[in-house]
Design a protein around this motif. Structure first.
Motif, mmCIF file in Angstrom:
data_model
loop_
_atom_site.group_PDB
_atom_site.id
_atom_site.type_symbol
_atom_site.label_atom_id
_atom_site.label_comp_id
_atom_site.label_asym_id
_atom_site.label_seq_id
_atom_site.Cartn_x
_atom_site.Cartn_y
_atom_site.Cartn_z
ATOM 1 N N MET A 24 -0.293 -4.931 17.050
ATOM 2 C CA MET A 24 -1.515 -4.567 16.206
ATOM 3 C C MET A 24 -1.786 -3.325 16.297
ATOM 4 O O MET A 24 -2.232 -2.633 15.440
ATOM 5 C CB MET A 24 -2.605 -5.459 16.451
ATOM 6 N N ASP A 25 -1.472 -2.551 17.418
ATOM 7 C CA ASP A 25 -1.950 -1.094 17.590
ATOM 8 C C ASP A 25 -1.396 -0.305 16.716
ATOM 9 O O ASP A 25 -1.682 1.044 16.393
ATOM 10 C CB ASP A 25 -1.809 -0.685 19.073
ATOM 11 N N ARG A 26 -0.009 -0.863 16.103
ATOM 12 C CA ARG A 26 0.811 0.153 15.129
ATOM 13 C C ARG A 26 0.732 -0.481 13.808
ATOM 14 O O ARG A 26 1.932 -0.258 13.231
ATOM 15 C CB ARG A 26 2.201 0.288 16.062
ATOM 16 N N ARG A 61 9.361 4.341 11.548
ATOM 17 C CA ARG A 61 9.675 4.319 12.865
ATOM 18 C C ARG A 61 8.351 4.180 13.872
ATOM 19 O O ARG A 61 8.377 3.341 14.737
ATOM 20 C CB ARG A 61 10.496 5.543 13.588
ATOM 21 N N GLU A 62 7.240 4.698 13.145
ATOM 22 C CA GLU A 62 5.892 4.747 14.367
ATOM 23 C C GLU A 62 5.312 3.759 14.232
ATOM 24 O O GLU A 62 4.325 2.994 14.687
ATOM 25 C CB GLU A 62 5.337 6.066 14.226
ATOM 26 N N ARG A 63 4.915 3.231 12.679
ATOM 27 C CA ARG A 63 3.930 2.443 12.085
ATOM 28 C C ARG A 63 4.300 1.649 11.003
ATOM 29 O O ARG A 63 5.245 2.087 10.123
ATOM 30 C CB ARG A 63 2.813 3.400 11.908
ATOM 31 N N ALA A 64 3.691 0.636 10.730
ATOM 32 C CA ALA A 64 3.601 -0.014 9.465
ATOM 33 C C ALA A 64 2.379 -0.175 8.744
ATOM 34 O O ALA A 64 1.250 -0.489 9.293
ATOM 35 C CB ALA A 64 4.300 -1.523 9.888
ATOM 36 N N ALA A 76 -2.110 -15.017 -0.274
ATOM 37 C CA ALA A 76 -3.042 -14.522 -1.626
ATOM 38 C C ALA A 76 -4.456 -14.785 -0.899
ATOM 39 O O ALA A 76 -5.284 -14.211 -1.422
ATOM 40 C CB ALA A 76 -3.088 -15.492 -2.775
ATOM 41 N N ASN A 77 -4.491 -15.055 0.670
ATOM 42 C CA ASN A 77 -5.656 -15.051 1.331
ATOM 43 C C ASN A 77 -6.448 -13.924 1.431
ATOM 44 O O ASN A 77 -5.935 -12.795 1.476
ATOM 45 C CB ASN A 77 -5.551 -15.524 2.682
ATOM 46 N N GLU A 78 -7.932 -13.806 0.886
ATOM 47 C CA GLU A 78 -8.513 -12.677 1.269
ATOM 48 C C GLU A 78 -8.576 -11.712 2.459
ATOM 49 O O GLU A 78 -8.287 -10.706 2.717
ATOM 50 C CB GLU A 78 -10.205 -13.019 0.859
ATOM 51 N N ARG A 79 -8.288 -12.737 3.611
ATOM 52 C CA ARG A 79 -8.269 -12.295 4.938
ATOM 53 C C ARG A 79 -7.084 -12.986 5.557
ATOM 54 O O ARG A 79 -6.803 -14.083 5.532
ATOM 55 C CB ARG A 79 -9.322 -12.808 6.054
ATOM 56 N N LEU A 80 -6.247 -11.941 5.889
ATOM 57 C CA LEU A 80 -5.021 -12.203 6.539
ATOM 58 C C LEU A 80 -4.968 -12.310 8.126
ATOM 59 O O LEU A 80 -6.009 -11.627 8.575
ATOM 60 C CB LEU A 80 -3.767 -11.130 6.202
ATOM 61 N N SER A 81 -4.473 -13.373 8.465
ATOM 62 C CA SER A 81 -4.525 -13.845 10.004
ATOM 63 C C SER A 81 -3.720 -12.596 10.874
ATOM 64 O O SER A 81 -2.850 -12.002 10.328
ATOM 65 C CB SER A 81 -4.078 -15.148 10.442
ATOM 66 N N GLU A 82 -3.906 -12.612 12.089
ATOM 67 C CA GLU A 82 -3.150 -11.559 12.971
ATOM 68 C C GLU A 82 -1.654 -11.832 12.993
ATOM 69 O O GLU A 82 -0.847 -11.043 13.017
ATOM 70 C CB GLU A 82 -3.752 -11.542 14.342
ATOM 71 N N SER A 83 -1.349 -13.267 12.890
ATOM 72 C CA SER A 83 0.077 -13.603 13.026
ATOM 73 C C SER A 83 0.809 -13.260 11.458
ATOM 74 O O SER A 83 1.812 -12.913 11.640
ATOM 75 C CB SER A 83 0.139 -14.965 13.166
ATOM 76 N N VAL A 88 1.347 -9.324 11.833
ATOM 77 C CA VAL A 88 2.582 -9.106 12.627
ATOM 78 C C VAL A 88 3.767 -9.404 12.076
ATOM 79 O O VAL A 88 4.739 -8.575 12.210
ATOM 80 C CB VAL A 88 2.314 -9.737 14.123
ATOM 81 N N TYR A 89 3.898 -10.476 11.405
ATOM 82 C CA TYR A 89 4.895 -11.130 10.625
ATOM 83 C C TYR A 89 5.478 -10.208 9.505
ATOM 84 O O TYR A 89 6.588 -9.589 9.555
ATOM 85 C CB TYR A 89 4.688 -12.525 9.853
ATOM 86 N N ALA A 90 4.519 -9.673 8.759
ATOM 87 C CA ALA A 90 4.725 -8.852 7.545
ATOM 88 C C ALA A 90 5.119 -7.553 8.126
ATOM 89 O O ALA A 90 6.219 -6.860 7.683
ATOM 90 C CB ALA A 90 3.420 -8.941 6.492
ATOM 91 N N ALA A 91 4.642 -6.999 9.004
ATOM 92 C CA ALA A 91 4.770 -5.708 9.417
ATOM 93 C C ALA A 91 6.031 -5.329 9.948
ATOM 94 O O ALA A 91 6.873 -4.461 9.612
ATOM 95 C CB ALA A 91 3.692 -5.123 10.557
ATOM 96 N N ASN A 92 6.467 -6.371 10.836
ATOM 97 C CA ASN A 92 7.722 -6.499 11.570
ATOM 98 C C ASN A 92 8.946 -6.807 10.727
ATOM 99 O O ASN A 92 10.023 -6.354 10.852
ATOM 100 C CB ASN A 92 7.882 -7.359 12.772
ATOM 101 N N ASP A 93 8.837 -7.316 9.642
ATOM 102 C CA ASP A 93 9.893 -7.824 8.465
ATOM 103 C C ASP A 93 10.357 -6.173 8.185
ATOM 104 O O ASP A 93 11.549 -5.840 8.131
ATOM 105 C CB ASP A 93 9.484 -8.323 7.461
ATOM 106 N N ALA A 94 9.312 -5.526 7.786
ATOM 107 C CA ALA A 94 9.471 -4.018 7.136
ATOM 108 C C ALA A 94 10.106 -3.117 8.147
ATOM 109 O O ALA A 94 10.890 -2.359 8.088
ATOM 110 C CB ALA A 94 8.277 -3.484 6.311
ATOM 111 N N TYR A 95 9.499 -3.098 9.572
ATOM 112 C CA TYR A 95 9.554 -2.365 10.588
ATOM 113 C C TYR A 95 11.128 -2.520 11.129
ATOM 114 O O TYR A 95 12.026 -1.707 11.194
ATOM 115 C CB TYR A 95 8.847 -2.629 11.769
#
Length: 197
Positions: free
Chosen positions: A24-26, A76-79, A169-176, A179-186
């Protein structure tokens, strides 16, 4: 005669050490015009992005998705995970996707492309379907992110089925979800980088 290559099977992948994912820090959640502008400025410094989208799943026959609801872009550093409810946020996302000269690398992007044209009215520029690179190298079957990470890094890419089929489509996305979305792109970015494209 091209060599026919196989990706490791599920059982073989399960034995590999885990791929180090972004924490989550990245990961930056983007859901306001100001955050979108900051994300835009940071992303413009890179010559390629890992790229994917998420849409709320449809469960009924004939039900059409109005996605994508989330766009994720990674260096490479962040999503950055863009929520697309805000019109200004959507406009910045559309601008990034239409931007020529920056590779947008990902897996299984055919559906994403159609939905982007429908939702944003822009044709994504310089999209690179990574599976086609593996095909050209002689891999027989469709190579997704898990197979690519196993082949290139000898590591196991973890994907949460629960997050994959959650409501994007939720207004608030959960941490999981983040992490899932960011890491697919990463992971897509890391594959692009490893292939030295």
């Amino acid at each position: 005669m091209t060599q026919r290559l196989d990706t490791p099977d599920k059982e073989a992948i399960a034995l590999l050490p885990p791929f180090e994912r972004l924490g989550m820090d990245r990961i930056t959640l983007v859901n306001t015009a100001k955050q979108a502008q900051l994300a835009h400025d940071a992303l413009m410094a890179s010559r390629a992005w890992g790229f994917d989208t998420e849409s709320k799943p449809t469960f009924r026959v004939g039900e059409a998705s109005d996605g994508p609801h989330v766009l994720q872009l990674s260096t490479r550093e962040r999503a950055w995970v863009f929520q697309l409810h805000d019109p200004e946020c959507r406009a910045v996302a559309a601008d990034l996707l239409a931007r020529p000269g920056i590779a947008k690398a990902g897996f299984g992007l055919g559906d994403d492309r159609k939905r982007i044209i429908q939702k944003f009215g822009v044709e994504p520029a310089d999209v690179l379907e990574l599976n086609t690179i593996f095909k050209a190298q002689g891999y027989r079957k469709e190579v997704g992110v898990k197979g690519a990470v196993a082949v290139l890094f000898k590591q196991r890419f973890q994907k949460s089925k629960k997050a994959a089929t959650s409501n994007w489509a939720n207004e608030r996305l959960s941490e999981s979800q983040l992490v899932y979305a960011a890491n697919d792109a990463y992971a897509a970015y890391r594959v692009w980088e490893a292939l030295s494209l």
